[in-house]
Scaffold this motif. Sequence first.
Motif, PDB file in Angstrom:
ATOM      1  N   ASN A 134      13.165-103.715 -34.647  1.00 51.92           N
ATOM      2  CA  ASN A 134      12.319-103.746 -33.457  1.00 51.92           C
ATOM      3  C   ASN A 134      12.481-102.445 -32.673  1.00 51.92           C
ATOM      4  O   ASN A 134      13.528-102.222 -32.060  1.00 51.92           O
ATOM      5  CB  ASN A 134      12.693-104.940 -32.583  1.00 51.92           C
ATOM      6  N   PRO A 135      11.473-101.580 -32.657  1.00 48.45           N
ATOM      7  CA  PRO A 135      11.614-100.300 -31.953  1.00 48.45           C
ATOM      8  C   PRO A 135      11.738-100.459 -30.444  1.00 48.45           C
ATOM      9  O   PRO A 135      12.155 -99.522 -29.760  1.00 48.45           O
ATOM     10  CB  PRO A 135      10.326 -99.549 -32.326  1.00 48.45           C
ATOM     11  N   GLN A 136      11.387-101.619 -29.937  1.00 50.39           N
ATOM     12  CA  GLN A 136      11.479-101.861 -28.497  1.00 50.39           C
ATOM     13  C   GLN A 136      12.820-102.444 -28.071  1.00 50.39           C
ATOM     14  O   GLN A 136      13.083-102.601 -26.879  1.00 50.39           O
ATOM     15  CB  GLN A 136      10.354-102.820 -28.064  1.00 50.39           C
ATOM     16  N   ALA A 137      13.671-102.751 -29.042  1.00 41.66           N
ATOM     17  CA  ALA A 137      14.943-103.411 -28.707  1.00 41.66           C
ATOM     18  C   ALA A 137      15.815-102.530 -27.812  1.00 41.66           C
ATOM     19  O   ALA A 137      16.374-103.005 -26.818  1.00 41.66           O
ATOM     20  CB  ALA A 137      15.687-103.777 -29.990  1.00 41.66           C
ATOM     21  N   LEU A 138      15.951-101.268 -28.151  1.00 43.06           N
ATOM     22  CA  LEU A 138      16.806-100.378 -27.364  1.00 43.06           C
ATOM     23  C   LEU A 138      16.237-100.112 -25.966  1.00 43.06           C
ATOM     24  O   LEU A 138      16.975-100.229 -24.974  1.00 43.06           O
ATOM     25  CB  LEU A 138      17.043 -99.074 -28.114  1.00 43.06           C
ATOM     26  N   PRO A 139      14.936 -99.779 -25.836  1.00 39.90           N
ATOM     27  CA  PRO A 139      14.385 -99.602 -24.489  1.00 39.90           C
ATOM     28  C   PRO A 139      14.499-100.855 -23.626  1.00 39.90           C
ATOM     29  O   PRO A 139      14.789-100.766 -22.423  1.00 39.90           O
ATOM     30  CB  PRO A 139      12.918 -99.238 -24.734  1.00 39.90           C
ATOM     31  N   LYS A 140      14.274-102.028 -24.234  1.00 38.77           N
ATOM     32  CA  LYS A 140      14.405-103.283 -23.477  1.00 38.77           C
ATOM     33  C   LYS A 140      15.846-103.495 -23.030  1.00 38.77           C
ATOM     34  O   LYS A 140      16.100-103.937 -21.911  1.00 38.77           O
ATOM     35  CB  LYS A 140      13.935-104.472 -24.330  1.00 38.77           C
ATOM     36  N   TYR A 141      16.766-103.198 -23.922  1.00 38.69           N
ATOM     37  CA  TYR A 141      18.187-103.348 -23.587  1.00 38.69           C
ATOM     38  C   TYR A 141      18.551-102.441 -22.415  1.00 38.69           C
ATOM     39  O   TYR A 141      19.199-102.872 -21.459  1.00 38.69           O
ATOM     40  CB  TYR A 141      19.020-103.002 -24.818  1.00 38.69           C
ATOM     41  N   ARG A 142      18.129-101.188 -22.507  1.00 41.05           N
ATOM     42  CA  ARG A 142      18.431-100.230 -21.434  1.00 41.05           C
ATOM     43  C   ARG A 142      17.856-100.709 -20.104  1.00 41.05           C
ATOM     44  O   ARG A 142      18.537-100.674 -19.071  1.00 41.05           O
ATOM     45  CB  ARG A 142      17.873 -98.857 -21.795  1.00 41.05           C
ATOM     46  N   SER A 143      16.613-101.160 -20.129  1.00 42.51           N
ATOM     47  CA  SER A 143      15.964-101.632 -18.903  1.00 42.51           C
ATOM     48  C   SER A 143      16.664-102.864 -18.333  1.00 42.51           C
ATOM     49  O   SER A 143      16.896-102.954 -17.122  1.00 42.51           O
ATOM     50  CB  SER A 143      14.492-101.952 -19.190  1.00 42.51           C
ATOM     51  N   SER A 144      17.025-103.797 -19.203  1.00 47.95           N
ATOM     52  CA  SER A 144      17.662-105.034 -18.742  1.00 47.95           C
ATOM     53  C   SER A 144      19.044-104.763 -18.160  1.00 47.95           C
ATOM     54  O   SER A 144      19.409-105.321 -17.118  1.00 47.95           O
ATOM     55  CB  SER A 144      17.762-106.037 -19.896  1.00 47.95           C
ATOM     56  N   ILE A 145      19.821-103.899 -18.821  1.00 53.36           N
ATOM     57  CA  ILE A 145      21.141-103.557 -18.303  1.00 53.36           C
ATOM     58  C   ILE A 145      21.031-102.897 -16.935  1.00 53.36           C
ATOM     59  O   ILE A 145      21.785-103.224 -16.001  1.00 53.36           O
ATOM     60  CB  ILE A 145      21.894-102.636 -19.292  1.00 53.36           C
ATOM     61  N   LYS A 146      20.088-101.992 -16.779  1.00 55.59           N
ATOM     62  CA  LYS A 146      19.896-101.325 -15.484  1.00 55.59           C
ATOM     63  C   LYS A 146      19.565-102.353 -14.396  1.00 55.59           C
ATOM     64  O   LYS A 146      20.101-102.292 -13.279  1.00 55.59           O
ATOM     65  CB  LYS A 146      18.782-100.280 -15.586  1.00 55.59           C
ATOM     66  N   GLN A 147      18.681-103.292 -14.718  1.00 51.21           N
ATOM     67  CA  GLN A 147      18.291-104.301 -13.718  1.00 51.21           C
ATOM     68  C   GLN A 147      19.464-105.233 -13.381  1.00 51.21           C
ATOM     69  O   GLN A 147      19.663-105.600 -12.221  1.00 51.21           O
ATOM     70  CB  GLN A 147      17.106-105.103 -14.236  1.00 51.21           C
ATOM     71  N   ILE A 148      20.213-105.609 -14.402  1.00 48.68           N
ATOM     72  CA  ILE A 148      21.388-106.462 -14.167  1.00 48.68           C
ATOM     73  C   ILE A 148      22.363-105.763 -13.222  1.00 48.68           C
ATOM     74  O   ILE A 148      22.841-106.346 -12.238  1.00 48.68           O
ATOM     75  CB  ILE A 148      22.079-106.800 -15.506  1.00 48.68           C
ATOM     76  N   LEU A 149      22.645-104.504 -13.493  1.00 48.79           N
ATOM     77  CA  LEU A 149      23.612-103.767 -12.676  1.00 48.79           C
ATOM     78  C   LEU A 149      23.069-103.472 -11.282  1.00 48.79           C
ATOM     79  O   LEU A 149      23.814-103.525 -10.294  1.00 48.79           O
ATOM     80  CB  LEU A 149      24.019-102.479 -13.388  1.00 48.79           C
ATOM     81  N   ASP A 150      21.768-103.173 -11.201  1.00 48.00           N
ATOM     82  CA  ASP A 150      21.167-102.950  -9.885  1.00 48.00           C
ATOM     83  C   ASP A 150      21.369-104.168  -8.994  1.00 48.00           C
ATOM     84  O   ASP A 150      21.734-104.055  -7.813  1.00 48.00           O
ATOM     85  CB  ASP A 150      19.665-102.666 -10.016  1.00 48.00           C
ATOM     86  N   GLN A 151      21.124-105.347  -9.562  1.00 46.00           N
ATOM     87  CA  GLN A 151      21.228-106.571  -8.760  1.00 46.00           C
ATOM     88  C   GLN A 151      22.678-106.913  -8.424  1.00 46.00           C
ATOM     89  O   GLN A 151      22.985-107.334  -7.310  1.00 46.00           O
ATOM     90  CB  GLN A 151      20.549-107.727  -9.497  1.00 46.00           C
ATOM     91  N   LEU A 152      23.569-106.723  -9.386  1.00 42.18           N
ATOM     92  CA  LEU A 152      24.982-106.995  -9.108  1.00 42.18           C
ATOM     93  C   LEU A 152      25.513-106.065  -8.018  1.00 42.18           C
ATOM     94  O   LEU A 152      26.257-106.490  -7.130  1.00 42.18           O
ATOM     95  CB  LEU A 152      25.817-106.833 -10.375  1.00 42.18           C
ATOM     96  N   GLN A 153      25.123-104.797  -8.078  1.00 42.92           N
ATOM     97  CA  GLN A 153      25.635-103.839  -7.109  1.00 42.92           C
ATOM     98  C   GLN A 153      25.022-103.999  -5.726  1.00 42.92           C
ATOM     99  O   GLN A 153      25.681-103.725  -4.729  1.00 42.92           O
ATOM    100  CB  GLN A 153      25.413-102.408  -7.620  1.00 42.92           C
ATOM    101  N   SER A 154      23.787-104.463  -5.683  1.00 46.77           N
ATOM    102  CA  SER A 154      23.125-104.586  -4.378  1.00 46.77           C
ATOM    103  C   SER A 154      23.312-105.958  -3.730  1.00 46.77           C
ATOM    104  O   SER A 154      23.215-106.082  -2.509  1.00 46.77           O
ATOM    105  CB  SER A 154      21.621-104.298  -4.524  1.00 46.77           C
ATOM    106  N   GLN A 155      23.612-106.971  -4.536  1.00 46.07           N
ATOM    107  CA  GLN A 155      23.646-108.331  -3.987  1.00 46.07           C
ATOM    108  C   GLN A 155      25.009-109.018  -4.093  1.00 46.07           C
ATOM    109  O   GLN A 155      25.132-110.193  -3.744  1.00 46.07           O
ATOM    110  CB  GLN A 155      22.591-109.186  -4.695  1.00 46.07           C
ATOM    111  N   THR A 156      26.014-108.293  -4.587  1.00 47.25           N
ATOM    112  CA  THR A 156      27.366-108.856  -4.613  1.00 47.25           C
ATOM    113  C   THR A 156      28.351-107.781  -4.158  1.00 47.25           C
ATOM    114  O   THR A 156      28.019-106.593  -4.097  1.00 47.25           O
ATOM    115  CB  THR A 156      27.793-109.332  -6.023  1.00 47.25           C
ATOM    116  N   HIS A 157      29.568-108.210  -3.860  1.00 44.46           N
ATOM    117  CA  HIS A 157      30.647-107.284  -3.528  1.00 44.46           C
ATOM    118  C   HIS A 157      31.589-107.154  -4.724  1.00 44.46           C
ATOM    119  O   HIS A 157      32.679-106.603  -4.609  1.00 44.46           O
ATOM    120  CB  HIS A 157      31.440-107.811  -2.319  1.00 44.46           C
TER     121      HIS A 157
END
Length: 250
Positions: A134-157
């Motif tokens: 799946n050529p989209q697997a890596l871009p999706k992974y990168r996007s999902s990891i960024k979103q996960i970390l964005d939310q953890l860093q902005s909404q938790t301590h």
Amino acid sequence: MIISGCNSQSSKSKSKPRANKTEHKTKTNKKSDPQKKTIVSELKDSKKNTLTYSPLGDSLSVGLLADTKTDRFTSQFARTLQKETGKTVKEAGASQIGKTATNFGLPVIQAIIDQDPDIVTVEFGTNDAADVNNPQALPKYRSSIKQILDQLQSQTHAKIILMTSWSPKDGPYVDNALRFDKVILDEGKSRHLPVVNLADIWQNDSQVTGSTSQESRNTWGGRHDNLHPNQLGHDKIAQALKKVINQKIK
């Protein structure tokens, strides 16, 4: 402080003109380096008496295939946190077998946030990298990891520790796994987050996966396979996490 260092002379001796002496000030001690800050020291300083550890991941974080549930690396790490901080540590989190950052990690991130975690391990990539066609697997992974970390860093301590993917030493997806791991390594560097690079454990050691005896035996979560960490693998992951929480925070 001015130091004077003249010797007294005999009253019979002619006094000789004294050469001007340079005044010397005692050297002030340089400021000592501030106390080394680590994840452990900052968790100790928390006003909370009970800390919440929330592992987020796939079957590795579920605990396949440790000898028992309490021997999986997440439970070992929770006990380490309790011992190192002197506080009660509650293990919460969300992990599921066979899942990826995109089809599980991102959808459940709000559940992690709602746990009000003090420390989180984010462990994905093993199943993501297995989608080799799946050529989209890596871009999706990168996007999902960024979103996960964005939310953890902005909404938790929470203190956040990133983890790379897992593979047997000679597994079929090693090259792809290392490509996906680069996403985690890059995010760790850019966000100043510690990374436990699991490749340091499995890449040169065939003993951390598969059966630890000649015959397959039951373990927690199922029977031994050739993919998941065995008990030695879980022990080494737990040791790597312990090392990270005692490293100086950059």
